[in-house]
Design a protein around this motif. Structure first.
Motif: not given
Length: 150
Positions: A54-56, A130-134, A122-125
């Motif tokens: 969540r922080r990331l 990926s973080l949202s899925e995590d 693109e990597y940041a997106r």
């Protein structure tokens, strides 16, 4: 990455040679219940991972905005480099001057920087996605842990 992968054909484990990276068992059916349970995080680990994710993800908009700005700046620098290169070009026809300008070292360098900035954006997106899925997976884990420990 030039590290060689090692495969243990008896267990199905894959690892990186010469590192302390944990091995991942591919033959899940051969694992005992205790081995499977040891692979899952504890409730505290899952909660900690959720807080970290969540922080990331909260930092993602700032990172994406920064990378978008860097891409816009890189494109502007490419246009400027092309303009100066066309002024310096000495070909007889407009097409010759255009080709000469495109081959200018500063134009090539600026174009490569634009490509790099596009890849970073693109990597940041993808990282945000990926973080949202995590976060969703970790929320599910945490909800299951709360159910089990009632």
């Amino acid at each position: 990455m030039t590290d060689a992968l090692t495969v243990n054909t008896a267990t199905g484990e894959v690892g990186v040679a010469g590192s302390d990276v944990g091995l991942v068992t591919l033959d899940m059916a051969a694992l005992s219940e205790d081995d499977l349970l040891a692979m899952f995080p504890t409730p505290v680990q899952a909660a900690g991972a959720l807080l970290l994710a969540r922080r990331l993800i909260a930092q993602a908009p700032e990172v994406i905005n920064g990378r978008s700005k860097a891409l816009k700046d890189a494109k502007r620098q490419l246009l400027i480099a092309k303009g100066y290169a066309r002024q310096r070009a000495s070909g007889r026809t407009a097409e010759d001057r255009r080709v000469e300008a495109e081959a200018d070292a500063e134009v090539i360098t600026a174009g490569e920087w634009v490509d790099t900035c596009e890849l970073l954006l693109e990597y940041a997106r993808e990282r945000r996605k990926s973080l949202s899925e995590d976060v969703e997976i970790l929320r599910s884990l945490n909800a299951n842990f709360r159910q089990e420990h009632k």
